[in-house]
Design an enzyme around this catalytic site. Structure first.
Site, PDB file in Angstrom:
ATOM      1  N   GLU A   1       2.181   1.834  -3.253  1.00 56.32           N
ATOM      2  CA  GLU A   1       1.094   2.332  -4.281  1.00 56.32           C
ATOM      3  C   GLU A   1       1.228   3.833  -3.835  1.00 56.32           C
ATOM      4  OE1 GLU A   1      -3.056   1.588  -3.152  1.00 56.32           O
ATOM      5  OE2 GLU A   1      -3.177   3.936  -3.514  1.00 56.32           O
ATOM      6  N   HIS A   2       1.120   4.317  -2.832  1.00 52.39           N
ATOM      7  CA  HIS A   2       1.147   5.863  -2.450  1.00 52.39           C
ATOM      8  C   HIS A   2       2.315   6.429  -3.352  1.00 52.39           C
ATOM      9  CE1 HIS A   2      -1.861   7.080   0.713  1.00 52.39           C
ATOM     10  NE2 HIS A   2      -2.102   5.862   0.078  1.00 52.39           N
TER      11      HIS A   2
ATOM     12  N   HIS B   1       0.750  -1.157  -0.235  1.00 56.51           N
ATOM     13  CA  HIS B   1       0.126  -0.043   0.074  1.00 56.51           C
ATOM     14  C   HIS B   1       0.748   1.213  -0.108  1.00 56.51           C
ATOM     15  CE1 HIS B   1      -2.251   3.282   2.273  1.00 56.51           C
ATOM     16  NE2 HIS B   1      -3.001   2.928   1.201  1.00 56.51           N
TER      17      HIS B   1
END
Lengths: 424, 429
Positions: free
Chosen positions: A68-69, A65
């Protein structure tokens, strides 16, 4: 380039696998103004331990995650801003099993597609930007802690699984993400963002040849080793913990129950299993079921009640829940319903209606470009084509549905998570 | 795509979008009524009770099984707030016959079911069933009390209630707990008859059938609809140009939460005299409505003051709301930064790039409306209520022609009226 026509539903699917291993699914739609592209990697929150060049590597919770950012950072600016400035609506999500980047636009599709392919395949991180992101994601983690839907789900995962990292939050914790550095991000990007571990799905007013040509030109010509993942020791069929309760600022108890499904083999068997499960749930606890309509009339359920079947990170699960003033009465009614069906078999009239309902629901989801792109992506990682569903639904038998109910919904298979209102 | 509107009965307007590009068709029947604290709960309850059972399909199981047999058609009560108009009705989406294994006549069947639901509900001695009324009252109360479960929406609702405490716009679309509790089956039945007789009705269809056929089907489904002229009917939204008091009003609540929610309500002012939809949308896009906006780029990305920050405008009422999730101790910083960004737009302190990005994003949003039956339905309902009289495609064209001066002109008159903050409860010792 392979073309398959689905005459019954008026669709034509084009598929291609590039020499670097990237699979591409294209669904051209005539008469539409918009286009939707999703570029995804088979890498999610649960892929934390993997084997590379013979060696097992452990990474912190929340890394997929976090990556992803940070992927939106490019040497020439932020990809989110570049795409938005060009009129596209871009976004991304990370689940336990995948990370997907996508955009939707009504013009300049070609430029936007190039930007998407470029930014997802370009790793560019600095220590400073990583540190800043730790603050932003820290906020996001805190925000979801106030969301009862998130908490009830996460607590259930901890009941269903003892070892599989799907039991941990995809975003990680403030402590776990503190261990992430630009180096860890580069390593994970190199391993998991290689074309042979990825898929591109495009739906809309598109030129298929252009998409394939662009992907060939912009992405690395060679794929890489797809790492073996370790999701922990084998889980048992029954939940690790039968029930968990927590309290939050909610108006009425929120609940979610579920059971672990042994996923069928990749390919059509898995799609079939998914459709059998959906038919079973629609029949047993769907909007027209005796269970739902009775509990609704008795004031024990309201229309927040939902269910789904989810395949992720080497496992699969059935989930259902909503809000009720008396959760144990709901669970008792469910068990009674399951017992009755196991004893008397399924009502064939309701079974046929449930299949029609599933057919219509599949047709409806084809109207949404994002749902279609997500199913094409899921299908690519699980080896099936979601458009085959229309053919399969007709062949599902009442016996298959009954077996599913017997196997998945007996009391000992179920775990329950409840959020009670804080006592005043 | 071929659009046509036709008055098929007194004050019943049918809008038809004929197209064969969708696999699912959409049909909605909407009764327009005034939003106010007296009748909001009754209006909200009516379609939910009607949805429980009809003359020929007396309960939910019968209705749902019928819908399943129509290839999973959905038919649900729909409640919308459009300024100070409460829109009450039903909406259905159902598979187009062309894509089904057997030919069905789905449109006829859905229209007939919807007509029956509206005109011939399950009743006893002419009164809506007490059982259904009580049960749906309970659901409505659950929903109203459940607002607190979603903190972001809850904060927004609390701002609206307090900012518009003197205006009908502040009415919760579900009304109030007390109003719901007080409704009796008899009273609801009377209200239902009144709604049916006096409300203007907007019907929307999007699908492959020809408008003439759709009109025939609907006229047939609604042939028992009573119509009477209500001389006193005054439907519309009262638009306040300036703030309620000279200084912004401040409100807050405490709850056991880990993150604060900041909501700020603005009056759009002057521009609402003759609202230019395209220009107002672009102003909002530059300020806080898109990913390239001032709020997103500065408050969120550059200063990391919040996890989300964005603005939206309601053209029915002439208001703009900023909504943001922040740490409790960032309250002052976030608020003054949001105001500073608005000042920047007022001064014209935005680049051509920012303006173009906002225009592209909004034009793109309007163009995508044409790709979704549900979005088209809402677009044309708004158009019937407040205009402008053009297609989504034409509106996208107008957006592209908005100038920097137009944006500044709108921004200049925007005024902060009220601020709401949801903060964490102090730890109990």
């Amino acid at each position: 380039m392979q073309t398959k026509k689905y005459e019954n539903i008026g669709e034509t699917l084009i598929t291609e696998t590039l020499p670097n291993g990237l699979t591409i699914n294209l669904l051209p739609k005539s008469g539409f103004t918009k286009s939707y592209a999703m570029f995804a990697t088979n890498y999610g929150g649960a892929d934390r331990r993997f084997k590379l060049a013979g060696q097992w590597i452990d990474t912190p919770a929340g890394i997929a995650h976090f990556l992803e950012h940070k992927m939106f950072d490019m040497p020439n600016g932020n990809a989110l801003s570049i795409l938005s400035a060009n009129g596209a609506s871009p976004n991304a999500f990370t689940s336990s099993g995948m990370t997907a980047y996508y955009f939707e636009c009504t013009s300049k599709f070609e430029e936007n597609l190039k930007t998407l392919l470029e930014f997802v395949s370009t790793a560019y991180f600095t220590a400073e930007s990583v540190q800043k992101e730790q603050g932003i994601i820290g906020q996001e983690i805190r925000m979801v802690e106030d969301d009862p839907g998130y908490v009830v789900y996460n607590n259930l995962m901890r009941c269903l699984y003892k070892h599989n990292p799907v039991r941990d939050s995809v975003a990680g914790t403030v402590e776990s993400i503190a261990q992430i550095s630009d180096k860890t991000l580069y390593d994970c990007h190199k391993v998991f963002y290689n074309p042979s571990n990825m898929t591109l799905s495009v739906v809309g007013s598109i030129d298929p040849e252009f998409v394939i040509k662009t992907a060939k030109e912009l992405l690395p010509s060679e794929g890489g080793e797809v790492p073996e993942r370790d999701y922990g020791e084998k889980e048992s069929d029954t939940p690790h913990t039968a029930e968990v309760r927590a309290s939050m600022e909610v108006s009425a108890p929120q609940f979610l129950f579920g059971s672990v499904i042994k996923p069928a083999d990749k390919g059509t068997p898995r799609l079939r299993q998914m459709l059998i499960g959906e038919t079973a749930l629609r029949l047993l606890i769907g909007r027209s079921s005796g269970f739902y309509t009775k509990l609704y009339a008795d004031g024990l359920l309201n229309n927040s009640f939902e269910y789904e079947i989810d395949y992720t990170a080497g496992t699969a699960m059935l989930l259902a829940g909503g809000e009720s003033r008396d959760v144990s009465a709901v669970m008792d009614a469910l068990c009674a319903e399951v017992e009755a069906v196991c004893k008397n078999g399924v009502d064939l009239n309701l079974f046929e209606n449930a299949k029609k309902g599933i057919y219509g629901a599949q047709l409806r989801s084809l109207g949404s470009f994002s749902s279609t792109a997500i199913s094409l992506t899921d299908g690519a990682f699980s080896g099936f084509c979601p458009l085959d569903a229309f053919e399969i639904i007709g062949s599902i038998t009442a016996d298959e549905v009954l077996s599913f109910i017997k196997a998945q919904l007996s009391r000992e298979r179920l775990a329950l998570s409840v959020i009670d209102p804080v006592s005043k | 795509m071929n659009i046509s509107t036709d008055m098929i009965m007194q004050d019943v307007v049918l809008t038809c979008l004929q197209t064969d590009k969708f696999k699912t068709s959409c049909l909605s029947i909407n009764l327009l009524t005034a939003l106010n604290r007296e009748s909001a709960s009754k209006n909200a309850l009516t379609p939910k009770v009607l949805h429980r059972g009809t003359f020929s399909l007396p309960d939910m199981a019968a209705i749902s099984q019928k819908l399943d047999s129509l290839y999973g058609a959905r038919l649900f009560p729909m409640l919308r707030k459009k300024g100070e108009i409460q829109v009450v009705g039903f909406c259905s989406d159902f598979a187009d016959d062309a894509f089904l294994p057997e030919s069905g006549g789905n449109l006829e069947k859905i229209a007939a079911l919807m007509g029956e639901m509206l005109l011939r509900p399950a009743a006893k001695a002419g009164v809506l069933l007490e059982d259904y009324v009580e049960s749906e009252k309970e659901k409505l109360l659950e929903k109203l009390r459940g607002r607190i479960n979603d903190k972001r929406a809850y904060a927004l609702q609390r701002l609206l209630e307090q900012m518009f405490s003197m205006e009908d716009y502040g009415t919760d679309i579900l009304g109030s707990e007390q109003a719901i509790e007080n409704i009796s089956a008899k009273e609801l039945t009377e209200h239902y008859h009144h709604l049916l007789e006096s409300s203007p009705i907007e019907i929307f269809y999007c699908g492959s059938a020809a408008p003439e056929r759709v009109a025939e089907i609907l006229k047939n489904a609604l042939k028992e609809l009573p119509r009477s002229v209500d001389e006193e009917l005054d439907l519309g939204t009262d638009i306040r140009m300036n703030t309620l008091e000279a200084q912004p009003r401040y409100f807050e609540d405490e709850l056991q939460v880990t993150q604060g929610k900041l909501c700020m309500g603005f009056r759009l002012g002057e521009c609402m005299e003759e609202p230019d939809t395209a220009a107002i949308k672009v102003f909002n896009g530059v300020f806080g409505g898109c990913v390239t906006s001032k709020l997103f780029m500065n408050v969120r990305e550059k200063l990391s003051l919040c996890y989300y920050a964005g603005s939206s405008v309601d053209l029915h009422k002439g208001v703009m709301i900023v909504s943001s999730g922040i740490e409790f101790d960032k309250y002052d910083d976030a608020r003054s930064e949001i105001m500073a960004q608005l000042e920047a737009v007022k001064k014209g302190d935005f680049t051509d790039g920012e303006l173009e990005a906002a225009k592209r994003s909004i034009a793109g949003d309007y163009r995508s409306v044409c790709d979704s039956p549900a979005a088209l339905e809402d677009f044309y309902l708004n158009q019937a209520l407040i205009g402008p009289d053009c297609s989504p495609e034409e509106l996208a064209g107008l957006v592209e022609r908005v100038t920097r001066e137009q944006v500044i002109d709108i921004a200049k008159d925007v005024e902060l009226d009220a601020v709401y903050f949801l903060r964490g409860a102090k730890e109990k010792n």
